[in-house]
Structure formats: C-alpha cells, structure tokens
Write an enzyme that holds these catalytic residues in place. Structure first.
Site, PDB file in Angstrom:
ATOM      1  N   THR A 142      -4.080   9.042   7.235  1.00  0.00           N
ATOM      2  CA  THR A 142      -2.982   8.223   6.735  1.00  0.00           C
ATOM      3  C   THR A 142      -2.587   8.569   5.310  1.00  0.00           C
ATOM      4  OG1 THR A 142      -4.763   6.693   6.285  1.00  0.00           O
ATOM      5  CG2 THR A 142      -3.406   6.225   8.186  1.00  0.00           C
ATOM      6  N   ASN A 168       3.639   6.065  -2.149  1.00  0.00           N
ATOM      7  CA  ASN A 168       3.861   7.506  -2.030  1.00  0.00           C
ATOM      8  C   ASN A 168       4.874   7.762  -0.912  1.00  0.00           C
ATOM      9  OD1 ASN A 168       3.746  10.249  -1.358  1.00  0.00           O
ATOM     10  ND2 ASN A 168       1.584  10.419  -1.937  1.00  0.00           N
ATOM     11  N   GLY A 210       1.725  -2.472   3.921  1.00  0.00           N
ATOM     12  CA  GLY A 210       1.274  -1.230   4.553  1.00  0.00           C
ATOM     13  C   GLY A 210       2.358  -0.630   5.413  1.00  0.00           C
ATOM     14  N   GLU A 230       1.782   0.957  10.676  1.00  0.00           N
ATOM     15  CA  GLU A 230       2.116   0.508  12.020  1.00  0.00           C
ATOM     16  C   GLU A 230       3.580   0.133  12.241  1.00  0.00           C
ATOM     17  OE1 GLU A 230      -1.403  -1.596  11.276  1.00  0.00           O
ATOM     18  OE2 GLU A 230      -1.937  -1.690  13.387  1.00  0.00           O
TER      19      GLU A 230
END
Ligand SMILES: Cc1cc2nc3c(=O)[nH]c(=O)nc-3n(C[C@H](O)[C@H](O)[C@H](O)COP(=O)(O)OP(=O)(O)OC[C@H]3O[C@@H](n4cnc5c(N)ncnc54)[C@H](O)[C@@H]3O)c2cc1C
Ligand code: SF4
Lengths: 758, 332
Positions: free
Chosen positions: A483, A647, A718, A721
């Site tokens: 990841t 990023n 995050g 997903e």
C-alpha cells in the site's frame, strides 16, 4: 464543535514532504529483488512442509495411512490429528484480532471435516518436491456426511447476527414506516441482486518460514497483515513465552484482507518447528489459496420508493450472506445504504446462513463493496423510471448529515466528487436513452455510481530514535501490504522534523516493535500515522528544549510553536536567519541520541458525535458488442474525497488498483462451487479470472480537496478501499445505458448480457 | 513430483524408440505437461525430451504450402512472415492464445496435444473419466460453463482448448507423424477424436508416435479470412467460442468456404454441409446465419453453457462477415 487537542508543530515545515508524490522508499528493493518475502528466508537445516487437503467437504477421517509417505528417503515426519501434540484448549486462545464470534478453526484438531480443502495432514521432508510427492502418498479414508454449500437453497435457514465482529455495527432500527411508504410511492424499484464469492488471491501465496535458532528461539517469517496478531496467536496456541518468538513480515506480496487472520500455514509451520526443533517452511499452493477465507456470496434485495420529483420516500435493503458453522463472520453490507441518502422511511436488514464452508474473511471494503453496488444500481433504475439524470437524482437526495445517526459528518465532499468527476468525464454530454450511443458495432454506455467507506482509527504506538548524525529511525509493528506504508510514514516523520526523506527510515512488520493493530480497514495512515506524528512531535519538543539551553542559542526566548523544522534545521518562524542545525543542537548539548515512544488514540469525543467516512464518485464508459455481448470498460474517472492526501502517487496507485479490482468484481471474478461436491472448481489463475492488462483502460483518478481536523491529527482518511466501492455498479449502469439490458448479478459475464440482447 | 526418468532424444528415431515403453511421454515446451505433472494429473514414469530435435523449421512444401515443424515455437510460427501473409487466420489464432511468455515456450506439436482445461480433469479429488477412466464425469451435472455443446458423450463433455488447432482444421492441414510403424500423414479432421466411451484418448496417435510437422496446403484464404475468439476477458483466457473462417469470393458470391469452431467440442468442429451451404451463395449475413445453423444443428447445452449455442451462431455470422469484408468485397 469539539475542541481538538492541538498538537504543536505539525505541517509547519514550508514545502515539507507531506502531500508530495514521493516515490516508494522501498521501490528499489522491490524491483531489484532485495525485498524478501515470507517464503524466501532460509537456514541451512531448513525442511519443507506440504499440506494435504481434504478430498471431501464434510464428514470424518476414518483412517490415515502415512506409511508409504514415510517410507520415502528424505521424508521426516507426517503430522495428522492422530499424532499432533496437545495444544491450547480454550477457544479464546485460538482467537485473533480479526476473529468474529464463535470457535476459530483448529487445524489437525480431530477427525472431523468441516469444509472443502480442509488441511488434514502436513508432510515434512528435506525438499519441497519430495514433501509434495509424499503428500500424495498419504492415504486417507473418509466417511462423508451430507454438506450444504448453496446459499440460495439454504437462505430460508438464515438468522440475524449480533455485534459479532469488530468494526461492524448491526443495522440501525427501522425509521419511519418503510413498507407503507414504499407501497404509497408513485415510483418504485424492487429488485434482487447477487454477488458471487471471491477469493483474495494475492500474487504471493500464503507462506511461513520458521527459523529455529540454536538457543531455541524462533523467528517466524509469515505472510500477514499483523505481525503482532500472529505473535499472540502462536504464543497462545503453542504455549510459548512471548520472548521466545518473533514474527516478521517486512514485505507482503499483496493480501487484501487474506492476511488479517493467522492462516493455517502459520499453524502448520509452527507445529513442525516446535515438534521437530528445526527450521521449517510451509507454502500454500494456488488451489490451497481457495481453502480459507473469501468474500462471501451474497443475495440482496433493494426496494426504493420515490416521488415523481425524485425525492426518496422509502428505502429497504436486505442482505443474506454465507458464514461457516463455527463462526459468525459479519460485514453487515446494508448500513451504508441508510447513510448515503436522505430518506425518512428506511429498513435495513442483515442475515447470515450457515454453510459448510470455511469462515469468510474481510476482503477490500468488506460489506460496502457488496452492498453499495446493489443500492447504486437500484438508484440508477429509479433514475431511469423517473426520466431523471442519475447524478441529479443523487444530488436531490444528498445527505448533509448521517441519516442513520443524525450526526454530522466530520467532512464530506461527495458533492465535489460528483461535480469534478462529472466534469472530467464529460457527463453533461451523455445522451440519456439506453442504446443511444454507438461506434460501429459497439454500443457505448456511460454509467456512474457513488461510493462510501468508513474512516476509522485505532490505537497505535511508535518509537523514534534520532541520532546525532541527524538520521531518524521510526518504528511501529504495522504492515505494508504493498500500500505504501513505508513511504507515507517516512514522509510524516520527515515532515514533522524537517528532515530529508533519505535521512528517515521507517521499520515495520516485526512483532517486537511498538504496538500497532492489524493493517486493514484503510485505517493505517490514520492510526499509525498519528502515532508517528505524535512521537516525532516529542522528539521535536526535546530538540527545542535542548537548543534553547545552549549558550548563545538563536532560539533563546522563542516559544516552541514559533520554531519551524526544515532542511535539518530549527528555524525561528519570524526571523529565518535565526537557525540551528539539528546536529549542532544535539552535539552542543552533548546528546548522542534522542529516543521517544508515543501512543496515539482516536479523538473519542469527536468520534462519538460525528460520522467519519470517505466518499467517491465513479464514472465509467463501457463498449458492448451489440451482437456478441462482449464488454469492454473503455474509460474510468474516479473522484475521491478522503481528507488530506499524504502522498498523491501512492494514493493514486491504491485507487487505480481498487478500480482494477472493481472491474474484476463487475465483470469477471467468481468462484464456481460444485454444490454436489461442496468444492470450488476453478481454483487456479487460469480459470479464476481477474483482470489482465488488456481489460484495463486508463484510469483517471482525482482527489477532491477535503479539510478535516476531527478525523485525526493528520487530517487524512485512508484510501485503501474506497476506490473499489461503487465501481461494479457504475459498470452495470453503463452496460444498461449501452444496451438497455439490466444485469443485477455480479460478475456480469457476457452470457448475462447476451440473454438480454436477444 | 513423482520420480521419473529423463532422457534427451538424439534423433526422431531415437525419440520414437525410447517412447515405445508405456508410461513414457515426450516433453517439448513443457507448458502443459509439467503443469499436469505438478498437479499429479499425469504421472509419466519417463520423459523423453524432444525439445532439441531439429524439427523447429518452417519450410516451403513442393505443393506450394508450408511445413510447420512440430518443435517450432507458437510465437515463431505466428510471426513468420509467410504464415502472416499466406495464412493470416493461423497467425491470428495463435496470437489469440495463452500469453506471450507461454507462446514463446509452447511448440506446435505440443499445442495439438495439450489436454483439456476441464476443472475436474485438474482436480484429482473429483471424478473424471478422462483422467481416471470409469470414475465418472464431474462436469456432467456439475460446473460446465466451459464445456462442449457438440460431439460430447455421456462419459465426457470436455472441449479441446487450442486456438491454433481451430485454424489448422479450417485450413485442412495434415499432421505428419513418425512412429514405431513408420511414417504416416493424418488429415487434421481425423487427428483429434470425440470422447465417445474412451474419453481418456484425445487423438488417433498410438504410443510412441511423434508428430514431426504440420503441413499447410497452398490455399490459405489469405484475402478473406479471420479468427474470432470470444472469451471472458480480453486476453489470457481460453475460448468460450472461437471461429476460424475463410472465404473465397467471386464478387459477392462465395466460391469456397471454410468454417471451424473452437471451444465447443472435443475437437475443432467442422461440417462439410455447413460449408456447402455457403458455396455458390451470396456473402450475406442471412446466408452466414443459415450456415451457422447447419453447423450447430446438433448442439446441446448443459446447466451453465447453453448460451454458447446462440453465441456460436452470432460469432460465426460475425466472423464470416469480417472475412468477407476484408478485401474490398461488397459490404453485405
Ligand atoms: C495458463 C495457460 C493459458 C493457455 N491459454 C491458451 C489459449 O488460450 N489457447 C491455446 O491454444 N493454448 C493455450 N495454452 C496452452 C498452450 O498453448 C500449450 O500448453 C502449449 O501449446 C503446449 O505446448 P508445449 O510444447 O509446451 O507442450 P508440452 O507441455 O511439452 O507437451 C504437451 C503434450 O504434447 C505432447 N507432445 C509434445 N510435442 C509432441 C510431439 N512432437 N509429438 C507427440 N507428442 C508431443 C507431450 O507428450 C504432452 O503430452 C495455455 C496454457 C497455459 C498454461
Ligand atoms: S468433461 Fe471429461 S474431462 Fe471433464 S470431468 Fe467429465 S470426463 Fe473429465
């Protein structure tokens, strides 16, 4: 508004690395073969294990004859339920951090067979080839018992689970009067949807190498998303002292959830290593990758009722999923439907059906990846019936607050995703009628869908050691399953302390490091990143204190929040000529190194009063051959709102990879079970289809600005997903737009479209 | 892997001599045989390595055709300029198969003799008459999406998975064989057999028979031909249905026609009557459909593959249409 603890000094470095498309810090190791995976570690006395898989799906072993296998020179031992040592007795000892309610599966426990390909013996030999051959000579007789693996045939025997698994809440109570509101709605959609079982199938197969050292301690190289989770598991199951075992997983060749729980190859390798006092490697074969957790098969019903202007009046979403007999795997599936759109009359219902299968397992966006597409196809159907643009319908029913709880969202830029995504895609040029766009023999369709995923945070600790040479090492026992964790954590640390990326090293994948939870749920940046920031903030404070104590310090009398960290220096914010290098600050004060450890917790108060989520809007173009029904995805735009993007390069890769999988979910991936045998039949990469390069068009990813100071100290959610959620629905909707054929069963293989083209 | 003996053949005759013993198999590219050995499906006691035999050339024949060496690689064959210009459907068929890496290893002879991809054949815990005669057919009543709609038996409904072979069937290729009883030529249509009650036997080869070459006749249908492969993903998947089509046109009228189907039977499926239904007729979709119906007249589906019947019909119409369009023929 909730007061957020303000943490000094974050993002004060002008032009720091956060938000920059930094290339993977481990990239060079990976492309030069210097990143070592679980099956690549070795010691001179390494022996090899090969697992024998059950030939039946349910019943019991009546006889095991290992004589022929043992007679081969070089075969060391065959472990079976008959000769295994006695191990932990209580279920709780076999539980891991991702275990749902129930009794975890115990390999080689007794003669009972519970699911297809259950491991029934382990052959240990001097070479892999020999172990595999000997495994075929292990003669096993079974007494088969009837099994049930067909969800549809067994759905009548379903039950409502409780809060049986971490991270998942049972559906909220119904609100309003959904059944009546549905009946009274002038426009209705009521349809059934199915999702096939999918197996994770990361490129690297599950493997464990246990290195047995002379002092009796063990180093366990395991393919896992949680070194500490596996460490606790093996210590509990084998009754070992914590200090006698160290679990390592510095590199993981993909996992997608398959490494969230300790898998049986770990148990097998540990069993052999502890019994034989030797180094052991056990690696699963590709077919054996179909012997454990999977995204469960699901049958859903979505009923929507609306006024003629598109106002949603009723929303009913029911789902039934498979679980095993021994555990209640839940992923709820339906809750996001109550959260995504404003609607007063809602009923969400979730049930499980026990089958003779291995317990399912979280797979990229578990629950949402299955449930949201059903809702988003139903919304498309509703838009068609209303004669309304599908994007318009979503905006019409946009939820400004979370309808499930009534709480505000900590941030929600879904509107921005819709607008910017639509603009990039050229949605405004869509001709609304199905079959109205074509290019030669190809029918062209444009479809869209919204996506949502939770922005979770757990607790983690991190350690930082800053040397007098200005080099920083930060560590935490998290994982990088491809990841970009190494890179992102390095960036956060470098940013806080104003260091060049190359002067920072991040260590992970080692159970002896500071505590971190399993890497899943897209919570690693939030959870571990917050700990990294917290520990670097401490180092920073220390440095300011040291610097101020120096004679003639340029920082004398300057408050900590007025000190910038950049280019390896401490700099006074308002007078940048007043500066001191980190090395000078340490040397001057006679400090050889600064060591700190810190733990970060979620903002619990804020979390109790808000909903935290990432959002997406996906726009897809498909081309369907009008005679043959073959489907090609020719264009994808995915617009993502996920807070601050640490990023953009690694984040974009995450979204692109997830879209690729979304194409697989939408069009290709399906485990075919022969219900007479209870066995998945297409258990290899040739016949279990995932997308190949030729299936994947250019994927245009855009991140929508989203400011969130409640989610965590980084403002980052995050992105692991969210990229998959919604993609299958956008594809299905595009296929309908292209052809007029509505398919509600994933994957949408060409035969399903062909049936409608006739 | 089970232990086996290994010998490198010095010559074709040496290979034949060594392979006479039962339990011996030739290995060429190994891309199919070795996989099946690792899966414990095939258990040869001895391997005779023929990969270094000088049978890898592609040469002109006296009759104006081409001789494809049995050991020429699939990739080298597909990219051979003569194959590309004179037999484009063959080149297209090869390139529609497997992956670039596999095609670099795979040989023409091996491609002819590759085994079915039936799931049950690969899984030794399940019944399969082809793998273990008499054990039953798992696919009948089981998972049979990729199985046969033509020429199957109540013992086996597997399909031959090759793309190359479908084009060879359409082109009337001839398989050159050398064996314990000397050399012989086998017309392609006779090379593979239907499962009948001996599904364990795929071809008419006898033990020890070595394929040395495949001869292509002069006529390659270069002007009006195509290979159409329909599969579940754009690459690296076996055919659900494939069509090799070649037409000889005189204005808008068909003078000669070839039509072979892949992915539907235990062998590439051809029927002279279907081709006869095209000859002398205008090259129109209606005629193509009529020919397709002749070719598919005995088609029978199973639980998961009935869609192949309609798909095959549509694919035939499409392939013939494309073939007809190829070179300035009037658009039907
Ligand atoms: C994942 C995957 C996908 C694939 N996809 C496709 C596809 O889409 N289309 C397609 O057409 N093929 C496909 N293939 C099959 C591939 O084309 C065959 O594996 C290959 O052609 C076999 O050639 P080989 O030289 O490697 O044969 P080997 O594996 O060496 O041999 C195969 C068999 O042929 C016998 N044999 C070999 N040469 C001779 C000879 N000269 N005389 C007599 N017997 C001989 C061997 O004894 C053995 O039984 C695929 C294969 C794989 C693994
Ligand atoms: S179809 Fe043929 S290969 Fe497949 S299981 Fe039946 S007998 Fe075996």
């Amino acid at each position: 508004m909730i007061a957020i603890p303000s943490i000094p000094g974050f993002l004060t470095a002008p032009n720091g690395p956060i938000g920059k498309p930094v290339s993977r810090v481990d990239g060079r190791k990976k492309v030069t073969g210097n990143a070592h995976y679980a099956a690549e570690f070795t010691l001179p006395d390494l022996a090899h294990g090969y697992i024998v898989s059950s030939a039946i799906t349910r019943g019991r072993i009546t006889r095991i004859d290992t004589a022929a296998a043992l007679a081969l020179p070089g075969v060391i031992h065959v472990f079976t339920h008959e000769n295994r040592p006695s191990l932990a007795w209580f279920d709780r000892k076999w539980k891991d951090d991702d275990a749902p309610k129930g009794a975890p599966f115990r390999p080689l426990y007794d003669a009972e067979i519970h699911h297809a390909l259950q491991p029934v013996a382990l052959v240990i030999a001097e070479s892999f080839e020999l172990a595999r051959y000997a495994a075929r000579l292990v003669h096993i007789e079974y007494e088969a018992a009837p099994h049930q693996t067909d969800l549809r045939a067994n759905r009548a025997n379903s039950f409502t689970p409780g809060k049986d698994k971490g991270g998942f809440q049972p559906p909220p109570k119904p609100r309003g009067n959904p059944e009546q509101a549905f009946l009274e709605s002038p426009v209705q959609v009521d349809a059934e949807f199915t999702q096939a079982a999918e197996y994770h199938n990361p490129m690297e197969m599950h493997a464990t190498t246990v290195l047995h050292h002379d002092d009796g301690t063990l180093t366990v190289h395991d393919k896992t998303q949680g070194a500490q989770n596996c460490h606790t598991y093996v210590c509990n199951v084998f009754g070992l002292a914590k200090s006698a075992v160290r679990v390592m997983s510095p590199f993981v060749g993909g996992a997608f959830g398959s490494g969230l729980r300790p898998q049986h190859q770990l148990f097998m390798a540990m069993l052999a290593a502890t019994q034989l006092k030797r180094s052991i490697r056990v690696e699963l074969s590709r077919p054996q990758m179909f012997s454990f957790g999977h995204r469960p098969e699901t049958i859903q019903r979505v009923a929507l009722g609306a006024d003629r202007d598109g106002t949603l009046r009723a929303l009913i979403h029911e789902a039934v999923q498979e679980s095993s007999r021994n555990e209640n795997y839940v992923e709820i599936v339906v809750n996001w439907s109550g959260q995504q759109y404003k609607c007063d009359n809602v009923r969400l219902d979730y049930k499980l059906t026990r089958l003779d299968v291995h317990t399912p397992l979280d797979q990229r966006a578990p629950g949402a990846a299955t449930g949201v597409p059903a809702l988003e196809i139903a919304m498309d159907e509703l838009a068609c019936k209303l004669g309304m643009d599908p994007l318009e319908l979503r905006l019409k029913n946009y939820a400004e607050t979370d309808p499930n709880t009534g709480n505000p969202f900590s941030s929600k830029e879904l509107r921005g995703c819709f607008q910017q995504g639509a603009e990039r895609f050229g949605w405004a040029k869509r001709s609304p009628a199905p079959r109205s766009m074509r290019d030669g023999r190809e029918l062209i369709g444009w479809g869209m869908a919204a996506g949502v995923w939770d922005a979770m945070q757990g607790q983690a600790a991190a350690k930082a050691v800053l040397g007098v040479d200005g080099k920083l090492v930060v560590s935490s026992a998290t994982a990088d399953i491809g990841t970009g964790t190494y890179t992102v954590m390095t960036q956060i640390a470098a940013d806080v302390l104003g260091l060049p990326i190359d002067d920072v090293t991040f260590c992970l994948g080692d159970s002896s490091l500071p505590t971190a939870p399993i890497e899943g749920g897209s919570w690693t940046v939030s959870t571990v990143g917050s700990a990294v920031k917290a520990v670097c903030d401490r180092v920073r404070s220390q440095l300011v204190t040291l610097a101020r104590k120096l004679d003639d310090s340029p920082l004398t009398g300057v408050a900590e929040e007025d000190v910038l960290f950049a280019d390896g220096h401490l700099i006074v914010r308002d007078d940048r000529s007043r500066r001191l290098s980190i090395t000078d600050a340490m040397r001057g004060s006679g400090t050889l190194s600064i060591e700190e450890e810190a733990r970060a917790l979620p903002y619990l108060l804020a979390r109790a009063r808000h909903t935290f989520a990432t959002h997406s809007a996906v726009f897809v173009e498909v081309r369907v051959d009008e005679d043959l029904g073959t489907i090609r995805v020719s264009r994808v735009v995915s617009a993502i709102a996920a807070g601050r993007i640490i990023n953009p390069k690694t984040a974009r890769s995450q979204i692109q990879g997830a879209v690729v999988w979304g194409i697989g979910m939408g069009l290709e991936e399906e485990a075919f079970t022969d219900h007479r045998l209870g066995r998945v039949m297409n258990h290899d990469y040739a016949e279990y289809h995932v997308p190949v390069n030729a299936d994947v068009p250019e994927i245009d990813v855009l991140f929508v600005d989203e400011h969130d100071d409640m989610v965590n100290a980084l403002g980052a959610k995050g992105v692991g997903e969210i990229g998959i959620v919604g993609v299958p629905a956008a594809i299905a909707n595009a296929i309908h737009h292209a052809t007029g054929v509505r398919v509600r069963d994933f994957p949408i293989t060409l035969d399903k479209v062909l049936a409608g083209l006739r | 892997m089970r232990s086996f003996t290994y010998a490198r053949a010095a010559s074709a005759a040496d290979a034949v001599g060594r392979a006479g013993a039962s339990g011996t198999a030739f290995v060429a590219g190994g891309t199919n045989l070795l996989d099946l050995m690792k899966a414990d499906v095939l258990r040869p006691e001895g391997l005779v390595d023929i990969s270094r035999l000088p049978l890898d050339r592609i040469e002109e024949t006296a009759e104006g055709g081409l001789r494809l060496g049995a050991l020429a690689r699939n990739a080298d064959t597909a990219y051979d300029e003569r194959v590309q210009t004179r037999y484009p459907m063959l080149s297209k068929a090869i390139l529609a198969g497997a992956s670039a890496q596999l095609r670099n290893m795979a040989t023409n002879g091996g491609n002819l003799l590759q085994r079915t991809r039936c799931y049950y054949f690969y899984d030794t815990a399940t019944p399969c008459n082809k793998r273990e005669p008499g054990s039953g057919c798992g696919a009948i009543g089981g998972v049979n999406r990729i199985h046969a709609i033509l020429g199957a038996s109540d013992r086996c409904i597997a399909v031959h998975p090759s793309d190359l072979c479908v084009a060879l069937a359409a082109l009337d290729a001839v398989v050159q064989v050398t064996g314990p009883d000397g050399e012989r030529s086998i017309p392609f249509a006779d090379f593979h057999r239907l499962p009948g009650d001996r599904p364990e036997i795929d071809t008419v080869l006898r033990p020890g028979d070595l394929v040395t070459a495949i001869d292509l006749p002069a006529k390659g249908f270069a002007e009006h031909s195509t290979y159409l492969k329909i599969r579940d993903r754009a690459s690296y998947a076996f055919a659900l249905v494939s069509v090799a089509a070649g037409l000889e046109l005189d204005g808008g009228t068909v003078r000669d026609a070839r039509l072979a189907l892949g992915g539907v039977a235990h062998k590439p499926w051809r029927d002279p009557e279907a081709e006869a239904a095209l000859v002398g007729k205008p090259a129109t979709p209606d005629r193509f459909r009529a020919a397709a119906r002749v070719l598919l007249r005995d088609a029978k589906g199973h639980e998961h593959n009935s869609f192949k019947i309609e798909l095959a019909e549509r694919a035939i119409v499409r392939a013939l249409t494309e073939a007809a369009e190829r070179k300035g023929a009037p658009r039907p």
